[in-house]
Design a protein around this motif. Structure first.
Motif, PDB file in Angstrom:
ATOM      1  N   ARG A 197      -8.388   7.339  -0.036  1.00 23.86           N
ATOM      2  CA  ARG A 197      -7.551   6.154  -0.608  1.00 23.86           C
ATOM      3  C   ARG A 197      -8.829   5.228  -1.140  1.00 23.86           C
ATOM      4  NH1 ARG A 197      -2.133   3.689   2.230  1.00 23.86           N
ATOM      5  NH2 ARG A 197      -1.057   5.481   2.234  1.00 23.86           N
ATOM      6  N   LEU A 198      -9.853   5.222  -0.361  1.00 22.22           N
ATOM      7  CA  LEU A 198     -10.967   4.073  -0.875  1.00 22.22           C
ATOM      8  C   LEU A 198     -11.638   4.856  -2.040  1.00 22.22           C
ATOM      9  CD1 LEU A 198     -12.582   3.156   2.651  1.00 22.22           C
ATOM     10  CD2 LEU A 198     -11.448   1.742   0.951  1.00 22.22           C
TER      11      LEU A 198
ATOM     12  N   HIS B  37      -4.316   1.174   8.884  1.00 18.86           N
ATOM     13  CA  HIS B  37      -3.930   2.042   7.635  1.00 18.86           C
ATOM     14  C   HIS B  37      -2.430   1.623   7.235  1.00 18.86           C
ATOM     15  CE1 HIS B  37      -2.921   5.829   5.812  1.00 18.86           C
ATOM     16  NE2 HIS B  37      -1.782   5.899   6.314  1.00 18.86           N
TER      17      HIS B  37
ATOM     18  N   SER C 296       0.776  -1.349  -0.069  1.00 19.38           N
ATOM     19  CA  SER C 296      -0.089   0.145  -0.115  1.00 19.38           C
ATOM     20  C   SER C 296       0.728   0.970  -0.187  1.00 19.38           C
ATOM     21  CB  SER C 296      -0.979  -0.051   0.958  1.00 19.38           C
ATOM     22  OG  SER C 296      -0.206  -0.047   2.583  1.00 19.38           O
TER      23      SER C 296
ATOM     24  N   VAL D  60      -9.874   0.983   8.609  1.00 19.56           N
ATOM     25  CA  VAL D  60      -9.513   2.444   9.111  1.00 19.56           C
ATOM     26  C   VAL D  60     -10.923   3.192   9.280  1.00 19.56           C
ATOM     27  CG1 VAL D  60      -8.519   4.498   8.626  1.00 19.56           C
ATOM     28  CG2 VAL D  60      -7.322   2.169   8.205  1.00 19.56           C
ATOM     29  N   SER D  61     -11.673   3.393   8.099  1.00 16.95           N
ATOM     30  CA  SER D  61     -13.131   4.026   8.039  1.00 16.95           C
ATOM     31  C   SER D  61     -13.862   3.524   9.185  1.00 16.95           C
ATOM     32  CB  SER D  61     -13.577   3.822   6.792  1.00 16.95           C
ATOM     33  OG  SER D  61     -14.943   4.566   6.701  1.00 16.95           O
TER      34      SER D  61
ATOM     35  N   GLU E 229      -8.104  -0.051   4.347  1.00 16.27           N
ATOM     36  CA  GLU E 229      -8.769   1.338   4.604  1.00 16.27           C
ATOM     37  C   GLU E 229     -10.031   1.186   4.768  1.00 16.27           C
ATOM     38  OE1 GLU E 229      -7.101   3.773   4.976  1.00 16.27           O
ATOM     39  OE2 GLU E 229      -5.010   3.135   4.073  1.00 16.27           O
TER      40      GLU E 229
ATOM     41  N   TRP F  88      -8.505  10.269  10.522  1.00 15.25           N
ATOM     42  CA  TRP F  88      -8.534   8.756   9.897  1.00 15.25           C
ATOM     43  C   TRP F  88      -9.363   8.810   8.939  1.00 15.25           C
ATOM     44  CZ3 TRP F  88      -4.058   6.656  10.060  1.00 15.25           C
ATOM     45  CH2 TRP F  88      -3.325   6.722  11.127  1.00 15.25           C
TER      46      TRP F  88
ATOM     47  N   GLN G   6      -8.248  10.204   5.748  1.00 19.95           N
ATOM     48  CA  GLN G   6      -7.383   9.505   5.055  1.00 19.95           C
ATOM     49  C   GLN G   6      -7.757   8.067   4.434  1.00 19.95           C
ATOM     50  OE1 GLN G   6      -4.383  10.929   4.994  1.00 19.95           O
ATOM     51  NE2 GLN G   6      -3.116  10.077   6.706  1.00 19.95           N
ATOM     52  N   ALA G   7      -8.650   7.638   5.209  1.00 22.91           N
ATOM     53  CA  ALA G   7      -9.327   6.331   4.588  1.00 22.91           C
ATOM     54  C   ALA G   7     -10.163   6.547   3.627  1.00 22.91           C
ATOM     55  CB  ALA G   7      -9.965   5.500   5.701  1.00 22.91           C
ATOM     56  N   ASN G   8     -11.101   7.394   3.708  1.00 25.20           N
ATOM     57  CA  ASN G   8     -11.871   7.827   2.551  1.00 25.20           C
ATOM     58  C   ASN G   8     -11.442   8.160   1.210  1.00 25.20           C
ATOM     59  OD1 ASN G   8     -14.848   6.967   3.057  1.00 25.20           O
ATOM     60  ND2 ASN G   8     -14.179   8.161   5.150  1.00 25.20           N
TER      61      ASN G   8
END
Length: 651
Positions: A439-440, A404, A297, A412-413, A409, A432, A435-437
């Protein structure tokens, strides 16, 4: 407008076997045959007329009402379609198609609250069709219920992984969540280290590495703070061509936070850049043995911001030292570079028959903190998720970090949402989630692009989205893919020129714009691009004719055009005209630079009162940026706007 298999579902649902001794079954058969023929040729109005006549003979048959509703839907007559589907639903509430299309058509008419119950019912009736989940996801996106939207769209992609529309909508849902959370943290937590780290990351994406570096440095002593801030500083310094500073940051991170694998990844990149391939391989193997997901990742960081013809990681992979890389690691690195090695991929399936992220801590007693400290992020996640419902905020924070770094992710979400339930005011939860959303979203849009890779329009669409996210390299790639399919596509040319301009690649921006202007010489958007290219070269007189043609641009772009004209006039000794244009363009002033130029011009003309007014406006703009939640970084150009006396510096 929905087409295709839906129509067949309803049309095939009509049965004539139950007519028995009805007055004229043969007449209905003829009408249904005519309706099918009209529908197959796209004549939905004629098909609807046939179904109406059939309903006149058999008004109690729900399938006829459903088929009529479908024909009305195909014509865009959603209100009439709703009425027909309602009749079908009253006659038989268990029919799938009326429930599905009542939901779809209520959504079309802006009545999302009426759509949801029908779509939920359709989802229960037919669990193997992704369309109810897709439609529900779209409804929830529109209504702002983004967490529910993601659940439904995930379900749709699970049912049909090749459903491009679901992947695209899922990407949009994640982006909407990013925007919502970013706005929240910028309004409530603008002074927090979490908001600062997000803004610094945004600055890096825009290529503003000096500002990002300053901001990261200002956050290092904050508490609490996101993990691996020094490593983020190191990568920012590296992208700003300060390898010595980057090395110091990575070394300091390892000394203070040995669990931060990003620092090791940074050292691996520096070793590769310095030509120490043996050291780079050793560090990468160490990371791979700790957590495969981390490398997979984050391998893009080995390529990001590369200069020169051949990135160092590519040079390493093509060298003899690459033979010392384990197959799975080499495959992960190849994927990050866009290269391929089919023989290696085949070998990998034999070598790694065990789970791809097998962890040596898996057999030990539960200690997620120890797993995290050792860089075994997957094992950390496994241990925590087994007790998810009872995790504390501190444990959820650890879970978010571990998930993460191992690339999960979704988890993470989920952890961020749970953190926010325990503490609705948590800035870390928002951090967080953003960050996660993000990447998703990018992963979902990449799926969409793969499924619709032959469409120039889809590449332009993705390019526009990436541009909005300040991912100009990705945007540029998508626009170029669109141009490879449709070389003269105006939207792709405009997008490519804009991306080049954002990356300060003036020659490439000029070529793209000139290509479009050779076909459409009066296109206002392309003329504006050409003007900005000339301004970037300080060729003010050359920019002026392009700006004159840009005065026919869309209303929302006109303030920008006027502001640029004002700059041209200011630089070509026409202060009165410059002031007039700059005042017209004042609404496009995002950083105070227009007001600063106005202050200079008024001072040149001896109008100190108006110069002070412009200076006060500049200060107000800068303060407003702070209020929007942007962590303020002093811009060298703007910091010179004021003299010690509070007056603008002499021009």
């Amino acid at each position: 407008m929905t087409k295709g298999p839906f129509i067949q579902l309803a049309l095939l649902a009509v049965s004539l076997c139950g007519f028995g001794q009805q007055a004229a079954p043969s007449q209905i058969e003829i009408l249904l045959a005519d309706a099918r023929t009209a529908q197959s040729s796209g004549n939905f109005a004629e098909a609807a007329a046939d179904y109406k006549r059939a309903i006149g003979l058999e008004p109690g048959l729900p399938q006829l009402w459903a088929n009529l509703g479908l024909m009305q839907h195909q014509q865009g007559n959603y209100s009439e379609a709703i009425s027909s589907f309602q009749r079908a639903n009253r006659l038989n509430p268990s029919l799938y198609v009326p429930n599905l299309f009542l939901g779809i058509d209520y959504a079309h008419t802006g009545k999302a609250q009426f759509a949801v119950p029908y779509l939920i019912r359709a989802e229960k009736i037919n669990k193997s069709d992704p369309q109810p989940s897709l439609a529900l996801g779209r409804v929830y996106v529109v209504s702002g219920n983004l967490s529910r939207a993601v659940v439904e769209l995930d379900r749709a992609t699970d049912i049909d992984p090749k459903l491009a529309a679901a992947w695209f909508t899922l990407g949009i849902a994640h982006l909407e969540q990013v925007e919502q959370d970013a706005k929240d943290i910028s309004e409530r937590g603008k002074e927090s280290s979490f908001a600062g780290a997000l803004y610094a990351a945004s600055l890096q994406k825009q290529g503003r590495f000096g500002e990002a570096t300053s901001l990261y440095k200002s956050l290092l002593n904050s508490r609490p703070q996101p993990p691996c801030l020094r490593s983020e500083l190191g990568f920012s310094l590296f992208r700003d061509h300060d390898e010595a500073g980057a090395k110091e940051a990575f070394t300091s991170e390892i000394a203070k936070h040995p669990e931060c694998s990003l620092a090791l990844l940074g050292e691996a990149r520096l070793a590769a850049e310095d030509g120490d391939k043996q050291q780079a391989v050793a560090l990468l193997e160490e990371l791979w043995s700790g957590d495969h997901g981390f490398v997979e990742s984050n391998a893009g960081l080995l390529m990001d911001g590369s200069s020169g013809n051949k990135p160092a990681i590519v040079d390493l992979l093509e060298s003899s030292e690459a033979g010392h890389l384990s197959p799975g690691l080499r495959s992960a690195l190849l994927n990050s570079t866009g290269l391929s090695d089919s023989a290696l991929v085949r070998a990998q399936s034999d070598v790694e028959a065990t789970p791809s992220n097998a962890d040596p801590l898996a057999s030990r007693d539960s200690n997620p903190e120890a797993a995290y400290q050792s860089g075994h992020f997957l094992e950390c996640s496994r241990q925590l998720i087994s007790n998810f419902a009872r995790l504390t905020s501190q444990q959820l924070s650890l879970l978010a970090a571990c998930a993460h770094f191992t690339g999960d992710e979704r988890l993470v979400s989920r952890a961020a949402m749970a953190m926010r339930k325990l503490d609705p005011h948590s800035f870390e939860a928002l951090y967080w989630s953003v960050q996660a959303n993000e990447r998703l979203a990018l992963a979902s849009l990449a799926h969409f692009q793969q499924l619709d890779s032959s469409s120039a329009t889809s590449h332009v669409l993705l390019g526009d989205i990436y541009h909005q996210l300040d991912r100009n390299d990705d945007a540029q790639t998508e626009y170029l893919k669109a141009l490879a399919i449709a070389p003269a596509d105006p939207a792709a040319l405009l997008g490519a020129a804009t991306a080049y301009l954002s990356n300060n690649n003036l020659p490439a921006a000029q070529r793209a714009a000139q290509s479009a202007l050779s076909v459409h010489p009066d296109d206002s958007d392309m003329n504006l691009i050409m003007a900005e290219v000339e301004l970037g070269r300080h060729e003010y007189s050359a920019a002026e004719p392009y700006l004159d043609k840009s005065l026919h641009a869309k209303p929302q772009m006109l303030p920008r055009v006027h502001a640029l004209l004002g700059k041209v006039y200011a630089e070509t000794d026409r202060p009165q005209q410059a002031i007039k244009e700059l005042e017209l363009g004042a609404s496009s002033d995002e950083d105070g630079s227009i007001q600063y130029l106005l202050a200079r011009l008024y001072r040149t003309l001896g109008n100190t009162k108006q110069a002070q007014v412009a200076l006060d406006r500049m200060k107000a703009i800068k303060e407003k940026r702070r209020e929007r939640g942007y962590k303020f970084v002093e811009d060298p150009e703007l910091s010179a706007m004021e003299s010690p006396s509070g007056q603008p510096s002499a021009p």
